[in-house]
Design an enzyme around this catalytic site. Sequence first.
Site, PDB file in Angstrom:
ATOM      1  CB  SER A 135      10.709  -8.918  -4.715  1.00 45.14           C
ATOM      2  OG  SER A 135       9.896 -10.019  -4.338  1.00 45.14           O
ATOM      3  CE  LYS A 190      10.312  -8.314  -8.268  1.00 42.75           C
ATOM      4  NZ  LYS A 190       9.127  -7.851  -8.805  1.00 42.75           N
ATOM      5  CD  GLU A 197       6.813 -14.360  -6.917  1.00 37.35           C
ATOM      6  OE1 GLU A 197       7.711 -13.537  -6.647  1.00 37.35           O
ATOM      7  OE2 GLU A 197       5.660 -14.014  -7.224  1.00 37.35           O
TER       8      GLU A 197
HETATM    9  P1  NAP Z   1      -0.170  -0.666 -10.225  1.00 38.26           P
HETATM   10  O1  NAP Z   1      -1.598  -1.005 -10.276  1.00 38.26           O
HETATM   11  O2  NAP Z   1       0.771  -1.520 -10.967  1.00 38.26           O
HETATM   12  O3  NAP Z   1       0.063   0.855 -10.678  1.00 38.26           O
HETATM   13  C1  NAP Z   1      -0.802   1.836 -10.246  1.00 38.26           C
HETATM   14  C2  NAP Z   1      -0.115   3.180 -10.127  1.00 38.26           C
HETATM   15  O4  NAP Z   1       0.364   3.593 -11.411  1.00 38.26           O
HETATM   16  C3  NAP Z   1      -1.107   4.233  -9.684  1.00 38.26           C
HETATM   17  O5  NAP Z   1      -0.485   5.165  -8.841  1.00 38.26           O
HETATM   18  C4  NAP Z   1      -1.519   4.844 -11.015  1.00 38.26           C
HETATM   19  O6  NAP Z   1      -2.090   6.103 -10.907  1.00 38.26           O
HETATM   20  C5  NAP Z   1      -0.183   4.881 -11.697  1.00 38.26           C
HETATM   21  N1  NAP Z   1      -0.313   5.065 -13.135  1.00 38.26           N
HETATM   22  C6  NAP Z   1      -0.821   4.207 -14.023  1.00 38.26           C
HETATM   23  N2  NAP Z   1      -0.791   4.738 -15.256  1.00 38.26           N
HETATM   24  C7  NAP Z   1      -0.246   5.979 -15.130  1.00 38.26           C
HETATM   25  C8  NAP Z   1       0.072   7.015 -16.042  1.00 38.26           C
HETATM   26  N3  NAP Z   1      -0.152   6.880 -17.339  1.00 38.26           N
HETATM   27  N4  NAP Z   1       0.627   8.139 -15.546  1.00 38.26           N
HETATM   28  C9  NAP Z   1       0.883   8.285 -14.234  1.00 38.26           C
HETATM   29  N5  NAP Z   1       0.609   7.336 -13.317  1.00 38.26           N
HETATM   30  C10 NAP Z   1       0.049   6.193 -13.767  1.00 38.26           C
HETATM   31  O7  NAP Z   1       0.242  -0.528  -8.677  1.00 38.26           O
HETATM   32  P2  NAP Z   1       1.183  -1.369  -7.711  1.00 38.26           P
HETATM   33  O8  NAP Z   1       0.660  -2.760  -7.573  1.00 38.26           O
HETATM   34  O9  NAP Z   1       1.381  -0.528  -6.518  1.00 38.26           O
HETATM   35  O10 NAP Z   1       2.562  -1.517  -8.514  1.00 38.26           O
HETATM   36  C11 NAP Z   1       3.392  -0.421  -8.825  1.00 38.26           C
HETATM   37  C12 NAP Z   1       4.588  -0.984  -9.588  1.00 38.26           C
HETATM   38  O11 NAP Z   1       5.282  -1.909  -8.729  1.00 38.26           O
HETATM   39  C13 NAP Z   1       4.217  -1.768 -10.826  1.00 38.26           C
HETATM   40  O12 NAP Z   1       5.196  -1.609 -11.811  1.00 38.26           O
HETATM   41  C14 NAP Z   1       4.201  -3.210 -10.338  1.00 38.26           C
HETATM   42  O13 NAP Z   1       4.434  -4.133 -11.387  1.00 38.26           O
HETATM   43  C15 NAP Z   1       5.338  -3.186  -9.342  1.00 38.26           C
HETATM   44  N6  NAP Z   1       5.261  -4.192  -8.275  1.00 38.26           N
HETATM   45  C16 NAP Z   1       4.065  -4.523  -7.712  1.00 38.26           C
HETATM   46  C17 NAP Z   1       4.031  -5.449  -6.686  1.00 38.26           C
HETATM   47  C18 NAP Z   1       2.719  -5.835  -6.019  1.00 38.26           C
HETATM   48  O14 NAP Z   1       2.730  -6.771  -5.207  1.00 38.26           O
HETATM   49  N7  NAP Z   1       1.621  -5.151  -6.285  1.00 38.26           N
HETATM   50  C19 NAP Z   1       5.223  -6.024  -6.220  1.00 38.26           C
HETATM   51  C20 NAP Z   1       6.429  -5.634  -6.811  1.00 38.26           C
HETATM   52  C21 NAP Z   1       6.442  -4.719  -7.832  1.00 38.26           C
HETATM   53  P3  NAP Z   1      -3.684   6.227 -10.765  1.00 38.26           P
HETATM   54  O15 NAP Z   1      -3.997   5.809  -9.369  1.00 38.26           O
HETATM   55  O16 NAP Z   1      -3.923   7.643 -11.013  1.00 38.26           O
HETATM   56  O17 NAP Z   1      -4.295   5.315 -11.790  1.00 38.26           O
END
Ligand code: NAP
Length: 489
Positions: A135, A190, A197
């Site tokens: 987080s 989480k 939150e």
């Molecule tokens: P995201 O939009 O949730 O994920 C995008 C990433 O996943 C990209 O690198 C994408 O690759 C990859 N991806 C998606 N489908 C795929 C597949 N089938 N095979 C391989 N790679 C794949 O991005 P994010 O916001 O950075 O979050 C990443 C994780 O952290 C998620 O689980 C999210 O829930 C969690 N998280 C996010 C936040 C936040 O504030 N954003 C905070 C805490 C936790 P491409 O670029 O090639 O599509």
Amino acid sequence: MQKKSDIGLIGLAVMGENLALNMESRGWNVSVYNRVHPGAQTNAVTRFMEGRGKGKNFQGLTDIAQFVESIQTPRKIMLMVRAGSPVDELMDQLIPHLAPGDIIIDGGNSNFEDTDRRVAYAESKGFRFVGAGVSGGEEGALNGASIMPGGSLSAWDEVKPILQSIAAKADDGAPCCDWVGPGGSGHFVKMIHNGIEYGDMQLIAESYWVLKQVLGLSNDELSDVFTQWNGGRLNSYLIEITANILKFKDKEGDYLIDKILDTAGQKGTGKWSVINAMELGMPLGLIASAVFERSLSSNKEIRLEAEKIFGHDKEQGLYNKADMLKDVESALYASKLVSYAQGFDVLQKASEEFNWDLNLASIARLWRGGCIIRSGFLNYIAEAFEAKDKPRHLLFAPYFSSEIKESLFGWRHLVAHVLKEGMPVPAFSSALNYFFSLTSGSLPANMIQAQRDYFGAHTFERIDKPRGEFFHENWTGYGGDTKSGTYNV
Ligand code: NAP
């Protein structure tokens, strides 16, 4: 030959990119990988290596076998990808290249049951799996996040130095990252963090709305109120950013908050918290009301139509400004306490149900820095759970029970007044109703039991007989003696 990396990171979206930079800045060598989209002009790895990763200790790879090969064994590979099937797909792609004992860390917002399954699957193949809730959003990922790892315990000693180095540090210097427990417990914790939150945000939104609509405070005055609250017992990141949001002006010189459409989005972790609390038979009413209120807010059209039909007769009751400011603060604080008490109760129940042996004090400490719900009062929660006479319920801890007693008059007065004004305060009132139910030795559930037995022979217990003895009454004279089975789901 290039030195092998300390860790590999897959998924160069906002979280992965910033976590990779955070790791590198703490002295770790990092291999990064992202899938390549056929036909695309460029790819995330090249963009990263030529952009923010340039000149730093990264190896950027677009071939999964070479990526795995570039990491020293036992390998630590962190996935920061979209939760759900992408995690399974990547595991399937990684496993043929891994060596026994290698560790996969899933840092995304995965469902804890998926993590349970993946831990068992990875271990059955001789690997280890850590489901780590992260987080803190983009800023936390770069500068220090709150990290909640659980899964294969034997992996902890090996991933600990890296994960703790990239975690936020609380005021006492402790890293906001510690082992949570087995299976999917890290992702469960989480999930509850995210549910809390949702609750905190709804409570702050209600406070803002009451002060704006009933007291008529300007955005600057509201910002000052939140700034002042942030200096007191409500001190927290969300209160701090609310003060900033209220005074923020756009390029036209207008307050941006007044131009934002009042329809709230959600990505699922609030909903999961409520579903899992229901599965465990635990009340999580405040978070549920926050989730449902987001759903209702998102249907603006029906709200506009309903407003035309029903409008609101406002009873402009008298409320002194200083009193209302004090009472909103009391309602916000007491409701927040209820929300955390409910959340920790769900964690306790999950711990018993799934044999996780969760340390609630340690979990409260993990949330003190880096994450969205970071706040001063988590220290008091940790202390309450560590007390020699651990309270059966967080609200029974001496510190919190006296805070609730002190806030109660203002809290109930405010909720009653605002409802008479015809304004919705679903989270404030949900918390107050929970508090009154919790603190009522007698409730009308006897009527529910009578009705259940009347129409369905579901049986009831009696106040004049020992607990566990169940009775059925032939209420109508024509019912039989056959009872329905007695069980709770
Ligand atoms: P995201 O939009 O949730 O994920 C995008 C990433 O996943 C990209 O690198 C994408 O690759 C990859 N991806 C998606 N489908 C795929 C597949 N089938 N095979 C391989 N790679 C794949 O991005 P994010 O916001 O950075 O979050 C990443 C994780 O952290 C998620 O689980 C999210 O829930 C969690 N998280 C996010 C936040 C936040 O504030 N954003 C905070 C805490 C936790 P491409 O670029 O090639 O599509």
